[in-house]
Design a protein around this motif. Structure first.
Motif, PDB file in Angstrom:
ATOM      1  N   SER A  34       0.072   1.573   3.101  1.00 29.08           N
ATOM      2  CA  SER A  34      -1.435   0.703   3.793  1.00 29.08           C
ATOM      3  C   SER A  34      -2.086   0.724   4.954  1.00 29.08           C
ATOM      4  O   SER A  34      -1.684   1.134   6.292  1.00 29.08           O
ATOM      5  CB  SER A  34      -0.501  -0.654   3.660  1.00 29.08           C
ATOM      6  OG  SER A  34       0.995  -0.569   4.720  1.00 29.08           O
ATOM      7  N   GLU A  55      -1.822  -1.000  -5.054  1.00 34.15           N
ATOM      8  CA  GLU A  55      -0.662  -1.111  -5.384  1.00 34.15           C
ATOM      9  C   GLU A  55       0.627  -2.837  -6.586  1.00 34.15           C
ATOM     10  O   GLU A  55       0.716  -2.796  -7.464  1.00 34.15           O
ATOM     11  CB  GLU A  55       0.435  -0.573  -4.462  1.00 34.15           C
ATOM     12  CG  GLU A  55      -0.161   0.920  -3.891  1.00 34.15           C
ATOM     13  CD  GLU A  55       0.718   1.479  -5.742  1.00 34.15           C
ATOM     14  OE1 GLU A  55       0.654   1.561  -6.259  1.00 34.15           O
ATOM     15  OE2 GLU A  55      -0.502   2.525  -5.527  1.00 34.15           O
ATOM     16  N   GLU A  56      -0.395  -3.918  -5.567  1.00 34.82           N
ATOM     17  CA  GLU A  56       0.774  -4.956  -5.864  1.00 34.82           C
ATOM     18  C   GLU A  56      -0.477  -5.283  -7.363  1.00 34.82           C
ATOM     19  O   GLU A  56       0.886  -5.771  -7.779  1.00 34.82           O
ATOM     20  CB  GLU A  56       0.379  -6.513  -5.419  1.00 34.82           C
ATOM     21  CG  GLU A  56       0.603  -7.130  -5.568  1.00 34.82           C
ATOM     22  CD  GLU A  56       0.715  -8.514  -4.513  1.00 34.82           C
ATOM     23  OE1 GLU A  56       0.547  -9.491  -4.846  1.00 34.82           O
ATOM     24  OE2 GLU A  56       0.248  -8.389  -3.350  1.00 34.82           O
ATOM     25  N   THR A  57      -1.376  -5.356  -8.013  1.00 37.82           N
ATOM     26  CA  THR A  57      -1.251  -5.015  -8.747  1.00 37.82           C
ATOM     27  C   THR A  57      -2.036  -4.864 -10.382  1.00 37.82           C
ATOM     28  O   THR A  57      -2.020  -4.497 -11.367  1.00 37.82           O
ATOM     29  CB  THR A  57      -3.260  -6.355  -8.537  1.00 37.82           C
ATOM     30  OG1 THR A  57      -4.045  -5.304  -8.021  1.00 37.82           O
ATOM     31  CG2 THR A  57      -2.849  -7.537  -8.243  1.00 37.82           C
ATOM     32  N   GLU A  75      -2.711  -3.824   2.885  1.00 40.97           N
ATOM     33  CA  GLU A  75      -2.483  -4.157   0.744  1.00 40.97           C
ATOM     34  C   GLU A  75      -2.290  -2.943   0.976  1.00 40.97           C
ATOM     35  O   GLU A  75      -2.675  -1.471   1.101  1.00 40.97           O
ATOM     36  CB  GLU A  75      -4.070  -4.431   0.476  1.00 40.97           C
ATOM     37  CG  GLU A  75      -3.996  -4.710  -0.532  1.00 40.97           C
ATOM     38  CD  GLU A  75      -5.226  -4.762  -0.968  1.00 40.97           C
ATOM     39  OE1 GLU A  75      -5.121  -6.096  -1.867  1.00 40.97           O
ATOM     40  OE2 GLU A  75      -6.475  -4.809  -0.974  1.00 40.97           O
ATOM     41  N   HIS A  77      -1.497   0.343  -1.537  1.00 37.12           N
ATOM     42  CA  HIS A  77      -2.591   1.173  -2.043  1.00 37.12           C
ATOM     43  C   HIS A  77      -2.788   2.365  -2.234  1.00 37.12           C
ATOM     44  O   HIS A  77      -2.159   3.252  -1.152  1.00 37.12           O
ATOM     45  CB  HIS A  77      -4.348   0.580  -1.827  1.00 37.12           C
ATOM     46  CG  HIS A  77      -5.083   1.072   0.042  1.00 37.12           C
ATOM     47  ND1 HIS A  77      -4.611   0.343   1.335  1.00 37.12           N
ATOM     48  CD2 HIS A  77      -5.167   2.385   0.249  1.00 37.12           C
ATOM     49  CE1 HIS A  77      -4.918   1.244   1.979  1.00 37.12           C
ATOM     50  NE2 HIS A  77      -5.383   2.645   1.479  1.00 37.12           N
TER      51      HIS A  77
END
Length: 103
Positions: A34, A55-57, A75, A77
């Motif tokens: 990130s 990554e989170e979603t 964020e 990724h």
């Protein structure tokens, strides 16, 4: 991506990576990473295609020369080449102004 667009924008990156190919793309970019707080990124595909994963979603964005990727501050990724490609990353201290019309 869903977020509230900041009112302050940037039209010039403060840093730009070298151009990477599918061969020279560093492992650090292929794995989850990130940006720092307050740092926005723009993934620019110059040739070919690149998968950009949040990554989170788990959401996957297919990037190409006409579709850059917006990286939000902090964020997590990762990216992965889809065949032969060339890309670079631009870093901004504010929301990149070329995304202002798209959000």
């Amino acid at each position: 991506m869903s977020f509230e667009r900041p009112t302050v924008t940037s039209n010039k990156p403060y840093k730009v990576t070298p151009v990477f190919s599918e061969v020279t793309l560093p492992a650090a970019l292929r794995n989850a990473h990130s940006t720092k707080a307050g740092v926005w990124g723009v993934i620019r595909v110059l040739e070919g295609r690149l998968d950009y994963v949040i990554e989170e979603t788990g959401k996957l964005h297919l990037l190409d020369p006409h579709t850059p990727g917006l990286v939000l501050p902090q964020e997590a990724h990762r990216v992965e080449p889809v065949g032969a490609m060339k890309m670079r990353v631009e870093f901004h201290h504010a929301f990149p102004s070329d995304f202002a019309a798209a959000t």
